[in-house]
Design a protein around this motif. Structure first.
Motif, PDB file in Angstrom:
ATOM      1  N   UNK A 346      22.097  26.490   5.647  1.00  0.00           N
ATOM      2  CA  UNK A 346      23.375  27.179   5.501  1.00  0.00           C
ATOM      3  C   UNK A 346      23.159  28.685   5.404  1.00  0.00           C
ATOM      4  N   UNK A 347      22.284  29.093   4.490  1.00  0.00           N
ATOM      5  CA  UNK A 347      22.022  30.521   4.282  1.00  0.00           C
ATOM      6  C   UNK A 347      20.523  30.750   4.094  1.00  0.00           C
ATOM      7  N   UNK A 348      20.121  31.991   4.384  1.00  0.00           N
ATOM      8  CA  UNK A 348      18.812  32.468   3.944  1.00  0.00           C
ATOM      9  C   UNK A 348      19.072  33.490   2.846  1.00  0.00           C
ATOM     10  N   UNK A 349      18.264  33.432   1.795  1.00  0.00           N
ATOM     11  CA  UNK A 349      18.283  34.483   0.781  1.00  0.00           C
ATOM     12  C   UNK A 349      17.222  35.490   1.177  1.00  0.00           C
ATOM     13  N   UNK A 350      17.597  36.774   1.211  1.00  0.00           N
ATOM     14  CA  UNK A 350      16.666  37.764   1.756  1.00  0.00           C
ATOM     15  C   UNK A 350      16.390  38.918   0.792  1.00  0.00           C
ATOM     16  N   UNK A 351      16.551  38.667  -0.518  1.00  0.00           N
ATOM     17  CA  UNK A 351      16.277  39.732  -1.482  1.00  0.00           C
ATOM     18  C   UNK A 351      16.966  39.443  -2.801  1.00  0.00           C
ATOM     19  N   UNK A 352      16.928  40.414  -3.699  1.00  0.00           N
ATOM     20  CA  UNK A 352      17.438  40.177  -5.045  1.00  0.00           C
ATOM     21  C   UNK A 352      18.867  40.664  -5.250  1.00  0.00           C
ATOM     22  N   UNK A 353      19.421  41.396  -4.265  1.00  0.00           N
ATOM     23  CA  UNK A 353      20.772  41.942  -4.435  1.00  0.00           C
ATOM     24  C   UNK A 353      21.827  40.934  -3.980  1.00  0.00           C
ATOM     25  N   UNK A 354      23.049  41.109  -4.455  1.00  0.00           N
ATOM     26  CA  UNK A 354      24.112  40.156  -4.077  1.00  0.00           C
ATOM     27  C   UNK A 354      24.322  40.090  -2.563  1.00  0.00           C
ATOM     28  N   UNK A 355      24.126  41.221  -1.909  1.00  0.00           N
ATOM     29  CA  UNK A 355      24.354  41.249  -0.449  1.00  0.00           C
ATOM     30  C   UNK A 355      23.214  40.642   0.354  1.00  0.00           C
ATOM     31  N   UNK A 356      22.143  40.247  -0.334  1.00  0.00           N
ATOM     32  CA  UNK A 356      20.966  39.742   0.399  1.00  0.00           C
ATOM     33  C   UNK A 356      21.092  38.251   0.705  1.00  0.00           C
ATOM     34  N   UNK A 357      22.094  37.935   1.485  1.00  0.00           N
ATOM     35  CA  UNK A 357      22.348  36.546   1.888  1.00  0.00           C
ATOM     36  C   UNK A 357      22.782  36.573   3.350  1.00  0.00           C
ATOM     37  N   UNK A 358      22.159  35.734   4.155  1.00  0.00           N
ATOM     38  CA  UNK A 358      22.432  35.762   5.593  1.00  0.00           C
ATOM     39  C   UNK A 358      22.799  34.364   6.061  1.00  0.00           C
ATOM     40  N   UNK A 359      24.002  34.194   6.634  1.00  0.00           N
ATOM     41  CA  UNK A 359      24.318  32.883   7.209  1.00  0.00           C
ATOM     42  C   UNK A 359      23.243  32.527   8.243  1.00  0.00           C
ATOM     43  N   UNK A 360      22.772  31.299   8.193  1.00  0.00           N
ATOM     44  CA  UNK A 360      21.665  30.893   9.074  1.00  0.00           C
ATOM     45  C   UNK A 360      22.212  30.556  10.442  1.00  0.00           C
ATOM     46  N   UNK A 361      21.968  31.449  11.392  1.00  0.00           N
ATOM     47  CA  UNK A 361      22.399  31.175  12.773  1.00  0.00           C
ATOM     48  C   UNK A 361      21.156  30.947  13.611  1.00  0.00           C
ATOM     49  N   UNK A 362      20.944  29.700  14.056  1.00  0.00           N
ATOM     50  CA  UNK A 362      19.706  29.384  14.780  1.00  0.00           C
ATOM     51  C   UNK A 362      19.379  30.365  15.898  1.00  0.00           C
ATOM     52  N   UNK A 363      20.380  30.733  16.707  1.00  0.00           N
ATOM     53  CA  UNK A 363      20.092  31.605  17.852  1.00  0.00           C
ATOM     54  C   UNK A 363      19.562  32.963  17.379  1.00  0.00           C
ATOM     55  N   UNK A 364      20.120  33.455  16.268  1.00  0.00           N
ATOM     56  CA  UNK A 364      19.683  34.752  15.748  1.00  0.00           C
ATOM     57  C   UNK A 364      18.266  34.662  15.205  1.00  0.00           C
ATOM     58  N   UNK A 365      17.976  33.543  14.523  1.00  0.00           N
ATOM     59  CA  UNK A 365      16.630  33.357  13.967  1.00  0.00           C
ATOM     60  C   UNK A 365      15.605  33.275  15.105  1.00  0.00           C
ATOM     61  N   UNK A 366      15.954  32.577  16.167  1.00  0.00           N
ATOM     62  CA  UNK A 366      15.030  32.457  17.299  1.00  0.00           C
ATOM     63  C   UNK A 366      14.836  33.824  17.969  1.00  0.00           C
ATOM     64  N   UNK A 367      15.916  34.578  18.130  1.00  0.00           N
ATOM     65  CA  UNK A 367      15.789  35.943  18.684  1.00  0.00           C
ATOM     66  C   UNK A 367      14.814  36.752  17.845  1.00  0.00           C
ATOM     67  N   UNK A 368      14.960  36.631  16.542  1.00  0.00           N
ATOM     68  CA  UNK A 368      14.093  37.362  15.613  1.00  0.00           C
ATOM     69  C   UNK A 368      12.633  36.937  15.826  1.00  0.00           C
ATOM     70  N   UNK A 369      12.415  35.631  15.917  1.00  0.00           N
ATOM     71  CA  UNK A 369      11.049  35.126  16.079  1.00  0.00           C
ATOM     72  C   UNK A 369      10.434  35.529  17.424  1.00  0.00           C
ATOM     73  N   UNK A 370      11.270  35.622  18.440  1.00  0.00           N
ATOM     74  CA  UNK A 370      10.743  35.964  19.762  1.00  0.00           C
ATOM     75  C   UNK A 370      10.835  37.460  20.043  1.00  0.00           C
ATOM     76  N   UNK A 371      11.238  38.205  19.003  1.00  0.00           N
ATOM     77  CA  UNK A 371      11.251  39.660  19.141  1.00  0.00           C
ATOM     78  C   UNK A 371      12.263  40.168  20.141  1.00  0.00           C
ATOM     79  N   UNK A 372      13.397  39.463  20.259  1.00  0.00           N
ATOM     80  CA  UNK A 372      14.435  39.929  21.181  1.00  0.00           C
ATOM     81  C   UNK A 372      15.159  41.117  20.562  1.00  0.00           C
ATOM     82  N   UNK A 373      15.245  42.209  21.328  1.00  0.00           N
ATOM     83  CA  UNK A 373      15.937  43.406  20.833  1.00  0.00           C
ATOM     84  C   UNK A 373      17.425  43.115  20.706  1.00  0.00           C
ATOM     85  N   UNK A 374      17.989  43.557  19.581  1.00  0.00           N
ATOM     86  CA  UNK A 374      19.435  43.331  19.420  1.00  0.00           C
ATOM     87  C   UNK A 374      20.217  44.494  20.024  1.00  0.00           C
TER      88      UNK A 374
END
Ligand SMILES: Nc1nc2c(ncn2[C@@H]2O[C@H](COP(=O)(O)OP(=O)(O)OP(=O)(O)O)[C@@H](O)[C@H]2O)c(=O)[nH]1
Ligand SMILES: [Mg+2]
Length: 374
Positions: A346-374
Protein backbone atom coordinates in the motif's frame (compact mmCIF):
# COMPACT_ATOMS: atom_id res chain seq x y z
CA UNK A 1 16.06 3.96 -2.12
CA UNK A 2 17.14 0.49 -3.33
CA UNK A 3 20.42 1.96 -4.64
CA UNK A 4 22.42 -1.28 -4.32
CA UNK A 5 19.92 -3.32 -6.31
CA UNK A 6 19.50 -0.53 -8.82
CA UNK A 7 23.24 -0.43 -9.55
CA UNK A 8 23.44 -4.19 -9.84
CA UNK A 9 20.49 -4.28 -12.23
CA UNK A 10 22.24 -1.77 -14.45
CA UNK A 11 25.23 -4.14 -14.62
CA UNK A 12 22.91 -7.05 -15.41
CA UNK A 13 21.25 -5.13 -18.22
CA UNK A 14 24.64 -4.52 -19.76
CA UNK A 15 25.50 -8.22 -19.47
CA UNK A 16 22.29 -9.24 -21.20
CA UNK A 17 22.95 -6.65 -23.87
CA UNK A 18 26.47 -7.93 -24.46
CA UNK A 19 25.37 -11.57 -24.63
CA UNK A 20 22.59 -10.81 -27.08
CA UNK A 21 24.91 -8.62 -29.14
CA UNK A 22 27.53 -11.39 -29.23
CA UNK A 23 24.87 -13.87 -30.30
CA UNK A 24 23.81 -11.65 -33.19
CA UNK A 25 27.18 -10.44 -34.50
CA UNK A 26 29.03 -13.51 -35.77
CA UNK A 27 25.82 -15.09 -37.00
CA UNK A 28 25.23 -12.27 -39.34
CA UNK A 29 28.68 -12.48 -40.90
CA UNK A 30 28.76 -16.25 -41.11
CA UNK A 31 25.38 -16.51 -42.72
CA UNK A 32 26.14 -13.85 -45.25
CA UNK A 33 28.93 -15.98 -46.60
CA UNK A 34 26.74 -18.98 -47.25
CA UNK A 35 25.80 -19.35 -50.88
CA UNK A 36 24.33 -21.74 -53.39
CA UNK A 37 21.62 -23.23 -51.35
CA UNK A 38 18.68 -23.88 -53.62
CA UNK A 39 15.70 -21.70 -53.04
CA UNK A 40 13.07 -23.88 -51.44
CA UNK A 41 9.42 -23.18 -50.81
CA UNK A 42 8.82 -20.56 -48.16
CA UNK A 43 7.58 -23.13 -45.62
CA UNK A 44 10.79 -25.15 -45.90
CA UNK A 45 12.85 -22.00 -45.93
CA UNK A 46 11.44 -20.82 -42.71
CA UNK A 47 11.73 -24.04 -40.78
CA UNK A 48 15.41 -23.88 -39.89
CA UNK A 49 15.09 -20.45 -38.35
CA UNK A 50 12.38 -21.41 -35.90
CA UNK A 51 13.76 -20.67 -32.47
CA UNK A 52 14.39 -23.38 -29.91
CA UNK A 53 11.41 -24.05 -27.74
CA UNK A 54 11.71 -21.96 -24.58
CA UNK A 55 12.03 -24.02 -21.39
CA UNK A 56 9.57 -21.93 -19.47
CA UNK A 57 5.92 -22.47 -20.33
CA UNK A 58 4.54 -19.71 -22.51
CA UNK A 59 1.05 -18.29 -22.71
CA UNK A 60 -0.61 -18.90 -26.08
CA UNK A 61 -0.43 -15.24 -27.11
CA UNK A 62 3.24 -15.17 -26.19
CA UNK A 63 4.09 -18.35 -28.02
CA UNK A 64 6.93 -18.29 -30.51
CA UNK A 65 5.62 -16.57 -33.62
CA UNK A 66 5.80 -18.44 -36.87
CA UNK A 67 7.76 -16.00 -38.99
CA UNK A 68 5.32 -15.90 -41.87
CA UNK A 69 5.84 -12.18 -42.14
CA UNK A 70 9.25 -12.89 -43.60
CA UNK A 71 7.78 -14.56 -46.62
CA UNK A 72 6.74 -11.51 -48.65
CA UNK A 73 10.13 -9.90 -48.11
CA UNK A 74 11.88 -13.04 -49.24
CA UNK A 75 9.70 -13.55 -52.24
CA UNK A 76 10.83 -10.19 -53.57
CA UNK A 77 14.38 -11.44 -53.83
CA UNK A 78 15.57 -13.21 -56.94
CA UNK A 79 15.64 -16.97 -56.52
CA UNK A 80 18.69 -19.18 -56.43
CA UNK A 81 21.21 -16.72 -54.99
CA UNK A 82 22.62 -16.87 -51.48
CA UNK A 83 21.13 -18.95 -48.71
CA UNK A 84 18.08 -16.83 -48.92
CA UNK A 85 16.22 -17.74 -45.81
CA UNK A 86 19.20 -17.28 -43.59
CA UNK A 87 20.33 -14.00 -44.94
CA UNK A 88 16.77 -12.76 -44.82
CA UNK A 89 16.19 -13.61 -41.21
CA UNK A 90 19.54 -12.58 -39.92
CA UNK A 91 19.54 -9.36 -41.83
CA UNK A 92 16.21 -8.42 -40.51
CA UNK A 93 15.72 -10.35 -37.35
CA UNK A 94 17.45 -11.71 -34.31
CA UNK A 95 16.27 -14.79 -32.47
CA UNK A 96 17.69 -15.13 -28.98
CA UNK A 97 18.19 -18.66 -27.72
CA UNK A 98 18.18 -19.86 -24.13
CA UNK A 99 21.90 -20.54 -24.43
CA UNK A 100 22.64 -16.96 -25.48
CA UNK A 101 21.31 -15.60 -22.21
CA UNK A 102 22.19 -18.45 -19.86
CA UNK A 103 25.04 -16.54 -18.25
CA UNK A 104 23.30 -13.20 -17.64
CA UNK A 105 20.26 -15.12 -16.36
CA UNK A 106 22.45 -16.84 -13.77
CA UNK A 107 23.99 -13.46 -12.87
CA UNK A 108 20.52 -11.96 -12.52
CA UNK A 109 19.49 -14.79 -10.21
CA UNK A 110 22.55 -14.18 -8.03
CA UNK A 111 21.86 -10.46 -7.83
CA UNK A 112 18.22 -11.00 -6.89
CA UNK A 113 19.03 -13.55 -4.20
CA UNK A 114 21.90 -11.46 -2.81
CA UNK A 115 19.49 -8.56 -2.51
CA UNK A 116 17.02 -10.60 -0.48
CA UNK A 117 14.50 -11.28 -3.20
CA UNK A 118 12.63 -14.45 -2.18
CA UNK A 119 13.55 -17.57 -4.16
CA UNK A 120 10.08 -18.09 -5.61
CA UNK A 121 9.99 -14.45 -6.73
CA UNK A 122 13.44 -14.68 -8.27
CA UNK A 123 12.29 -17.81 -10.12
CA UNK A 124 9.25 -15.96 -11.39
CA UNK A 125 11.39 -13.05 -12.62
CA UNK A 126 13.75 -15.42 -14.43
CA UNK A 127 10.87 -17.32 -16.02
CA UNK A 128 9.39 -14.08 -17.24
CA UNK A 129 12.74 -12.97 -18.70
CA UNK A 130 13.07 -16.29 -20.57
CA UNK A 131 9.54 -16.05 -21.83
CA UNK A 132 10.06 -12.52 -23.11
CA UNK A 133 13.51 -12.97 -24.60
CA UNK A 134 13.95 -16.52 -25.82
CA UNK A 135 12.73 -17.53 -29.25
CA UNK A 136 11.22 -14.20 -30.19
CA UNK A 137 12.04 -12.68 -33.51
CA UNK A 138 13.64 -9.29 -32.96
CA UNK A 139 14.24 -6.83 -35.68
CA UNK A 140 17.88 -5.91 -35.96
CA UNK A 141 18.09 -2.22 -35.52
CA UNK A 142 16.05 -2.31 -32.35
CA UNK A 143 18.18 -1.32 -29.37
CA UNK A 144 19.27 -4.42 -27.52
CA UNK A 145 19.12 -2.58 -24.23
CA UNK A 146 15.55 -1.66 -24.97
CA UNK A 147 14.74 -5.33 -25.53
CA UNK A 148 16.39 -6.22 -22.22
CA UNK A 149 14.92 -3.42 -20.16
CA UNK A 150 11.44 -4.07 -21.54
CA UNK A 151 11.78 -7.72 -20.48
CA UNK A 152 13.10 -6.76 -17.05
CA UNK A 153 10.40 -4.18 -16.59
CA UNK A 154 7.73 -6.74 -17.52
CA UNK A 155 9.23 -9.31 -15.15
CA UNK A 156 9.29 -6.90 -12.21
CA UNK A 157 5.80 -5.61 -12.90
CA UNK A 158 4.45 -9.15 -12.95
CA UNK A 159 5.74 -9.88 -9.46
CA UNK A 160 4.81 -6.47 -8.04
CA UNK A 161 1.16 -6.82 -9.00
CA UNK A 162 -1.27 -3.93 -9.35
CA UNK A 163 -0.67 -2.01 -6.13
CA UNK A 164 -3.57 -0.64 -4.11
CA UNK A 165 -5.45 2.60 -4.64
CA UNK A 166 -6.51 3.61 -1.13
CA UNK A 167 -8.46 6.78 -2.04
CA UNK A 168 -10.46 4.79 -4.61
CA UNK A 169 -11.13 2.14 -1.97
CA UNK A 170 -12.29 4.70 0.58
CA UNK A 171 -14.48 6.51 -1.95
CA UNK A 172 -16.30 3.34 -2.91
CA UNK A 173 -16.74 2.12 0.64
CA UNK A 174 -19.21 2.68 3.43
CA UNK A 175 -17.77 5.08 6.08
CA UNK A 176 -16.02 4.86 8.38
CA UNK A 177 -13.43 2.73 6.63
CA UNK A 178 -11.77 0.78 9.45
CA UNK A 179 -8.05 0.18 9.05
CA UNK A 180 -6.26 -2.02 11.57
CA UNK A 181 -2.47 -1.93 11.69
CA UNK A 182 -0.55 -5.06 12.73
CA UNK A 183 3.03 -6.23 12.86
CA UNK A 184 6.02 -7.14 14.99
CA UNK A 185 7.67 -4.84 17.53
CA UNK A 186 9.30 -1.61 16.50
CA UNK A 187 8.74 -1.81 12.75
CA UNK A 188 7.07 1.59 12.56
CA UNK A 189 3.37 0.83 13.03
CA UNK A 190 2.51 3.87 15.14
CA UNK A 191 4.60 6.25 13.05
CA UNK A 192 2.97 4.82 9.91
CA UNK A 193 -0.49 5.42 11.37
CA UNK A 194 0.45 9.06 11.93
CA UNK A 195 1.82 9.28 8.39
CA UNK A 196 -1.29 7.65 6.93
CA UNK A 197 -3.46 10.10 8.89
CA UNK A 198 -1.43 12.99 7.49
CA UNK A 199 -1.62 11.59 3.95
CA UNK A 200 -5.35 10.95 4.15
CA UNK A 201 -6.10 14.40 5.54
CA UNK A 202 -4.02 15.95 2.74
CA UNK A 203 -6.30 14.06 0.37
CA UNK A 204 -9.41 15.47 1.99
CA UNK A 205 -10.45 12.64 4.34
CA UNK A 206 -11.23 12.98 8.04
CA UNK A 207 -9.50 10.60 10.40
CA UNK A 208 -9.62 9.33 13.99
CA UNK A 209 -6.91 7.27 15.68
CA UNK A 210 -7.45 4.41 18.12
CA UNK A 211 -4.75 3.80 20.74
CA UNK A 212 -4.99 0.03 20.47
CA UNK A 213 -1.51 -0.58 21.88
CA UNK A 214 -2.44 -0.73 25.55
CA UNK A 215 0.45 -3.08 26.25
CA UNK A 216 3.74 -1.23 25.82
CA UNK A 217 4.56 1.47 28.38
CA UNK A 218 4.43 4.87 26.73
CA UNK A 219 2.55 3.66 23.64
CA UNK A 220 -0.63 5.58 24.45
CA UNK A 221 1.27 8.80 25.09
CA UNK A 222 3.19 8.28 21.82
CA UNK A 223 0.07 8.10 19.65
CA UNK A 224 -1.61 10.86 21.66
CA UNK A 225 1.36 13.12 20.87
CA UNK A 226 1.00 12.35 17.16
CA UNK A 227 -2.68 13.26 17.50
CA UNK A 228 -1.79 16.60 19.11
CA UNK A 229 0.75 17.43 16.41
CA UNK A 230 -1.57 16.46 13.59
CA UNK A 231 -4.64 17.90 15.24
CA UNK A 232 -6.42 14.55 15.08
CA UNK A 233 -8.65 12.98 17.72
CA UNK A 234 -7.16 9.95 19.48
CA UNK A 235 -9.43 7.56 21.39
CA UNK A 236 -7.66 5.85 24.27
CA UNK A 237 -8.27 3.96 27.49
CA UNK A 238 -5.87 3.12 30.33
CA UNK A 239 -2.66 1.19 29.85
CA UNK A 240 -3.42 -2.53 30.19
CA UNK A 241 -7.04 -2.20 29.07
CA UNK A 242 -8.66 -4.34 26.37
CA UNK A 243 -7.51 -3.10 22.93
CA UNK A 244 -10.65 -4.50 21.29
CA UNK A 245 -12.75 -2.20 23.52
CA UNK A 246 -10.61 0.86 22.68
CA UNK A 247 -10.91 0.24 18.96
CA UNK A 248 -14.64 -0.49 19.23
CA UNK A 249 -15.05 2.92 20.91
CA UNK A 250 -12.95 4.51 18.18
CA UNK A 251 -15.30 3.16 15.52
CA UNK A 252 -18.28 4.44 17.55
CA UNK A 253 -16.70 7.88 17.70
CA UNK A 254 -16.14 7.86 13.93
CA UNK A 255 -19.75 6.86 13.30
CA UNK A 256 -21.08 9.54 15.63
CA UNK A 257 -18.92 12.27 14.06
CA UNK A 258 -19.10 11.30 10.39
CA UNK A 259 -15.38 10.52 10.21
CA UNK A 260 -14.15 8.87 7.01
CA UNK A 261 -11.35 6.65 8.28
CA UNK A 262 -10.48 4.88 11.55
CA UNK A 263 -6.81 4.02 12.00
CA UNK A 264 -6.35 1.46 14.78
CA UNK A 265 -2.93 0.92 16.35
CA UNK A 266 -1.98 -2.42 17.93
CA UNK A 267 0.87 -3.57 20.11
CA UNK A 268 3.84 -5.14 18.37
CA UNK A 269 3.85 -8.93 18.54
CA UNK A 270 5.62 -11.90 17.06
CA UNK A 271 3.56 -14.57 15.35
CA UNK A 272 4.70 -17.25 17.82
CA UNK A 273 3.21 -15.39 20.82
CA UNK A 274 -0.03 -17.30 20.89
CA UNK A 275 -1.88 -15.14 23.43
CA UNK A 276 -1.05 -11.95 21.61
CA UNK A 277 -2.10 -13.44 18.30
CA UNK A 278 -5.38 -14.55 19.88
CA UNK A 279 -5.84 -11.00 21.07
CA UNK A 280 -5.50 -9.78 17.47
CA UNK A 281 -8.09 -12.32 16.47
CA UNK A 282 -10.44 -10.94 19.09
CA UNK A 283 -9.84 -7.37 17.86
CA UNK A 284 -10.71 -8.53 14.36
CA UNK A 285 -13.94 -10.14 15.53
CA UNK A 286 -15.03 -7.11 17.56
CA UNK A 287 -13.94 -4.31 15.22
CA UNK A 288 -14.47 -6.07 11.88
CA UNK A 289 -11.80 -4.03 10.09
CA UNK A 290 -12.19 -3.34 6.39
CA UNK A 291 -8.46 -3.45 5.86
CA UNK A 292 -5.78 -5.11 7.94
CA UNK A 293 -2.49 -3.45 7.05
CA UNK A 294 0.61 -5.40 8.00
CA UNK A 295 3.59 -3.12 8.68
CA UNK A 296 7.20 -4.25 8.44
CA UNK A 297 10.59 -2.78 7.66
CA UNK A 298 11.89 -2.92 4.11
CA UNK A 299 15.38 -3.17 5.64
CA UNK A 300 14.44 -6.50 7.25
CA UNK A 301 14.61 -8.07 3.79
CA UNK A 302 13.70 -11.74 3.74
CA UNK A 303 12.72 -11.70 7.44
CA UNK A 304 10.00 -9.23 6.58
CA UNK A 305 8.75 -11.53 3.83
CA UNK A 306 8.64 -14.55 6.15
CA UNK A 307 6.88 -12.59 8.91
CA UNK A 308 4.39 -11.11 6.47
CA UNK A 309 3.53 -14.65 5.41
CA UNK A 310 3.08 -15.77 9.03
CA UNK A 311 0.82 -12.84 9.89
CA UNK A 312 -1.19 -13.36 6.76
CA UNK A 313 -1.65 -17.04 7.55
CA UNK A 314 -2.56 -16.48 11.20
CA UNK A 315 -4.67 -13.34 11.33
CA UNK A 316 -5.06 -12.29 7.71
CA UNK A 317 -3.63 -9.29 5.89
CA UNK A 318 -5.19 -7.16 3.18
CA UNK A 319 -2.26 -4.91 2.34
CA UNK A 320 1.28 -4.16 3.45
CA UNK A 321 3.15 -1.02 4.40
CA UNK A 322 6.95 -1.25 4.19
CA UNK A 323 8.74 1.26 6.37
CA UNK A 324 12.35 2.44 6.39
CA UNK A 325 12.63 2.12 2.62
CA UNK A 326 14.89 5.18 2.90
CA UNK A 327 17.43 2.94 4.62
CA UNK A 328 17.03 -0.04 2.32
CA UNK A 329 19.50 -0.44 -0.51
CA UNK A 330 18.52 -4.02 -1.40
CA UNK A 331 14.81 -3.76 -2.16
CA UNK A 332 14.25 -7.50 -1.69
CA UNK A 333 11.23 -7.21 0.59
CA UNK A 334 9.60 -4.56 -1.59
CA UNK A 335 9.97 -6.80 -4.64
CA UNK A 336 8.97 -10.04 -2.93
CA UNK A 337 6.06 -9.37 -0.59
CA UNK A 338 3.21 -8.85 -3.03
CA UNK A 339 3.95 -12.10 -4.86
CA UNK A 340 4.76 -14.23 -1.81
CA UNK A 341 1.68 -13.35 0.22
CA UNK A 342 -0.55 -12.38 -2.67
CA UNK A 343 -1.44 -9.02 -1.10
CA UNK A 344 -0.51 -5.60 -2.43
CA UNK A 345 1.91 -3.11 -0.96
CA UNK A 346 0.00 0.00 0.00
CA UNK A 347 2.68 2.49 1.06
CA UNK A 348 6.41 2.82 1.49
CA UNK A 349 7.69 4.69 4.53
CA UNK A 350 10.64 6.78 3.43
CA UNK A 351 11.78 8.68 6.54
CA UNK A 352 10.83 9.95 9.96
CA UNK A 353 8.67 12.95 8.98
CA UNK A 354 4.90 12.82 8.51
CA UNK A 355 5.30 13.54 4.80
CA UNK A 356 7.66 10.60 4.32
CA UNK A 357 5.03 8.23 2.97
CA UNK A 358 4.72 7.20 -0.66
CA UNK A 359 1.79 5.32 -2.19
CA UNK A 360 3.32 2.18 -3.70
CA UNK A 361 2.91 2.39 -7.46
CA UNK A 362 4.57 -0.61 -9.12
CA UNK A 363 5.33 1.24 -12.37
CA UNK A 364 7.05 4.06 -10.48
CA UNK A 365 9.08 1.63 -8.38
CA UNK A 366 10.21 -0.22 -11.51
CA UNK A 367 11.15 3.08 -13.20
CA UNK A 368 13.21 3.89 -10.13
CA UNK A 369 14.92 0.50 -10.20
CA UNK A 370 15.69 0.74 -13.90
CA UNK A 371 16.89 4.31 -13.60
CA UNK A 372 14.24 5.77 -15.88
CA UNK A 373 14.46 9.57 -15.90
CA UNK A 374 11.27 11.21 -14.75
N1 LIG B 1 14.06 5.99 8.73
C1 LIG B 1 12.80 5.66 9.00
N2 LIG B 1 12.44 5.46 10.26
C2 LIG B 1 11.15 5.11 10.51
C3 LIG B 1 10.21 4.94 9.46
N3 LIG B 1 9.03 4.57 10.03
C4 LIG B 1 9.23 4.51 11.35
N4 LIG B 1 10.50 4.82 11.66
C5 LIG B 1 11.14 4.86 12.98
O1 LIG B 1 11.06 3.57 13.56
C6 LIG B 1 11.02 3.68 14.98
C7 LIG B 1 9.90 2.82 15.53
O2 LIG B 1 8.68 3.39 15.12
P1 LIG B 1 7.29 3.10 15.86
O3 LIG B 1 6.25 3.75 15.03
O4 LIG B 1 7.34 3.43 17.31
O5 LIG B 1 7.22 1.53 15.70
P2 LIG B 1 6.10 0.53 16.23
O6 LIG B 1 6.01 -0.58 15.28
O7 LIG B 1 4.86 1.26 16.53
O8 LIG B 1 6.80 0.02 17.58
P3 LIG B 1 6.08 -0.79 18.78
O9 LIG B 1 4.83 -0.09 19.09
O10 LIG B 1 7.07 -0.73 19.90
O11 LIG B 1 5.86 -2.18 18.30
C8 LIG B 1 10.86 5.16 15.27
O12 LIG B 1 12.10 5.69 15.63
C9 LIG B 1 10.40 5.74 13.94
O13 LIG B 1 10.77 7.10 13.78
C10 LIG B 1 10.65 5.15 8.12
O14 LIG B 1 9.91 5.01 7.15
N5 LIG B 1 11.95 5.50 7.96
MG1 LIG C 1 3.69 1.35 18.20
Amino acid sequence: MFEGLKNKLQGIREKFGKSIGDAAGPDVREVEKLVAIPAPQPETVLKPVLPEAPRAPVEPEKAVPVPVKIVPVESKKPEGLVSRFKSLVIERELVVSEKDIEEPLTDLEMVLLENDVALEVSDAILASMREDLVGKHRKIGTSVDEIVSTALRGALLRVLGDGFDLPAYIDSHEKPVKILVTGVNGTGKTTSIAKMAHHLMENGYSVVLGAGDTFRAGAIEQIAEHGRRLNVKVIHHQEGSDPAAVLFDTVDYAKAHGIDVVLGDTAGRFHNRKNLMNQLDKIRRVVKPDLVVYVDEAVAGNDAVVRAKDFNDLVGTDAVMLTKADMDSRGGAAISIAQTIGKPILFLGTGQAYGDIVPFRPATVVDELLGVEK
